[in-house]
Design an enzyme around this catalytic site. Structure first.
Site, PDB file in Angstrom:
ATOM      1  N   ARG A  86       0.724  -1.068  -0.034  1.00 17.07           N
ATOM      2  CA  ARG A  86      -0.035  -0.003  -0.009  1.00 17.07           C
ATOM      3  C   ARG A  86       0.776   1.195   0.071  1.00 17.07           C
ATOM      4  O   ARG A  86       0.199   2.594  -0.165  1.00 17.07           O
ATOM      5  CB  ARG A  86      -0.971  -0.039   1.124  1.00 17.07           C
ATOM      6  CG  ARG A  86      -2.037  -1.035   1.161  1.00 17.07           C
ATOM      7  CD  ARG A  86      -3.277  -0.827   1.915  1.00 17.07           C
ATOM      8  NE  ARG A  86      -2.756  -0.472   3.462  1.00 17.07           N
ATOM      9  CZ  ARG A  86      -3.595  -0.377   4.358  1.00 17.07           C
ATOM     10  NH1 ARG A  86      -5.037  -0.550   4.202  1.00 17.07           N
ATOM     11  NH2 ARG A  86      -3.339  -0.276   5.673  1.00 17.07           N
ATOM     12  N   ASP A  87       2.143   1.272  -0.005  1.00 19.19           N
ATOM     13  CA  ASP A  87       3.022   2.520  -0.078  1.00 19.19           C
ATOM     14  C   ASP A  87       4.245   2.123  -0.837  1.00 19.19           C
ATOM     15  O   ASP A  87       5.259   2.656  -0.380  1.00 19.19           O
ATOM     16  CB  ASP A  87       3.294   2.969   1.119  1.00 19.19           C
ATOM     17  CG  ASP A  87       3.751   4.307   1.426  1.00 19.19           C
ATOM     18  OD1 ASP A  87       3.661   5.025   0.454  1.00 19.19           O
ATOM     19  OD2 ASP A  87       4.616   4.905   2.185  1.00 19.19           O
ATOM     20  N   LEU A  88       4.028   1.310  -2.051  1.00 20.83           N
ATOM     21  CA  LEU A  88       5.250   1.496  -2.752  1.00 20.83           C
ATOM     22  C   LEU A  88       5.515   2.486  -3.439  1.00 20.83           C
ATOM     23  O   LEU A  88       4.944   3.169  -3.889  1.00 20.83           O
ATOM     24  CB  LEU A  88       4.751   0.324  -3.957  1.00 20.83           C
ATOM     25  CG  LEU A  88       4.815  -1.308  -3.561  1.00 20.83           C
ATOM     26  CD1 LEU A  88       4.420  -1.945  -4.956  1.00 20.83           C
ATOM     27  CD2 LEU A  88       6.026  -1.652  -3.085  1.00 20.83           C
ATOM     28  N   ASN A  92      11.005   3.600  -0.680  1.00 21.13           N
ATOM     29  CA  ASN A  92      10.629   2.361   0.042  1.00 21.13           C
ATOM     30  C   ASN A  92      11.312   1.139  -0.560  1.00 21.13           C
ATOM     31  O   ASN A  92      10.969   0.045  -0.104  1.00 21.13           O
ATOM     32  CB  ASN A  92       9.140   2.268   0.354  1.00 21.13           C
ATOM     33  CG  ASN A  92       8.562   3.007   1.336  1.00 21.13           C
ATOM     34  OD1 ASN A  92       9.330   3.497   2.363  1.00 21.13           O
ATOM     35  ND2 ASN A  92       7.306   3.452   1.476  1.00 21.13           N
ATOM     36  N   THR A 124       1.097   7.051  -0.191  1.00 21.78           N
ATOM     37  CA  THR A 124       1.570   8.545  -0.664  1.00 21.78           C
ATOM     38  C   THR A 124       1.053   8.604  -1.936  1.00 21.78           C
ATOM     39  O   THR A 124       0.914   7.814  -2.972  1.00 21.78           O
ATOM     40  CB  THR A 124       3.221   8.425  -1.089  1.00 21.78           C
ATOM     41  OG1 THR A 124       3.859   7.782   0.109  1.00 21.78           O
ATOM     42  CG2 THR A 124       3.865   9.570  -1.472  1.00 21.78           C
TER      43      THR A 124
END
Length: 213
Positions: A86-88, A92, A124
């Site tokens: 959910r935050d690739l 990261n 993001t």
């Protein structure tokens, strides 16, 4: 990582990250070494890794291919365990001098499908799939962010600048126009990953891996 926990909500967020890390002891994900609480603080211990944000020092498809495939293999393992990152985004994913990609920061991770009320907008914004911005999550949202990372790496541009060059300014340009060395099958599957409608994207990371060879 040291967290100052003002209340139980903060502490629960750290506990969630620790729980996800403990369940993701797989190749390609930063390993958890230790975790605990000390008064108002909570801590998570992970190894210090050397490298650069995705795609590392790579430029052009021939160099980006290795980190991109490594990250996709890791993503397949993560999804097989029922977890969506959910935050690739590039920061990261750390790529070392050998082109090995390591997935970091699972604090926003959640279950594999459906809405996630406890952190519906985790992630993001500029890297989010359209449905994720509306509060839904799923493996196809991760595939969207993954393909966007590869596209931006090839273009040397951030998402908003790349989108401005797409058809009508509301889609990204075809991968084949960003680097002529990208094989047609690879360009086609990554373009599908960037479809606004999640139903038009590949079903999972394994399908993308097969198409990418």
């Amino acid at each position: 990582k040291l967290f100052c926990c003002a209340d139980e909500t903060d502490r629960d967020a750290v506990r969630r990250e620790v729980a996800v890390l403990r369940g993701l002891q797989v190749r390609g994900v930063v390993p958890l070494l230790d975790a605990g609480d000390e008064g108002p603080y909570a801590y998570v211990v992970m190894p210090v890794l050397a490298g650069m944000p995705f795609p590392g020092a790579a430029r052009g498809w021939s160099a980006v291919r290795g980190p991109a495939l490594g990250l996709l293999e890791t993503l397949a393992r993560v999804h097989d365990l029922g977890v969506v990152h959910r935050d690739l985004k590039p920061s990261n994913v750390l790529v070392d001098d050998d082109g090995v990609a390591t997935l970091l920061d699972v604090g926003a991770s959640g279950g594999a499908e459906g809405a996630a009320p406890e952190a519906a907008l985790a992630g993001t914004f500029e890297w989010m799939a359209p449905e994720q911005r509306a509060g839904a999550t799923g493996v196809r949202a991760d595939l969207y962010a993954y393909a966007l990372m590869v596209a931006c790496a090839l273009a040397g541009e951030p998402p908003f600048a790349l989108r401005a060059r797409g058809p009508g300014g509301d889609r990204y340009p075809p991968l084949a126009t960003l680097d002529p060395d990208v094989p047609p099958d690879v360009a086609e599957v990554l373009d599908r990953c960037l479809a606004p409608d999640p139903a038009a994207r590949p079903a999972d990371a394994h399908e993308v891996l097969v198409a990418m060879g």
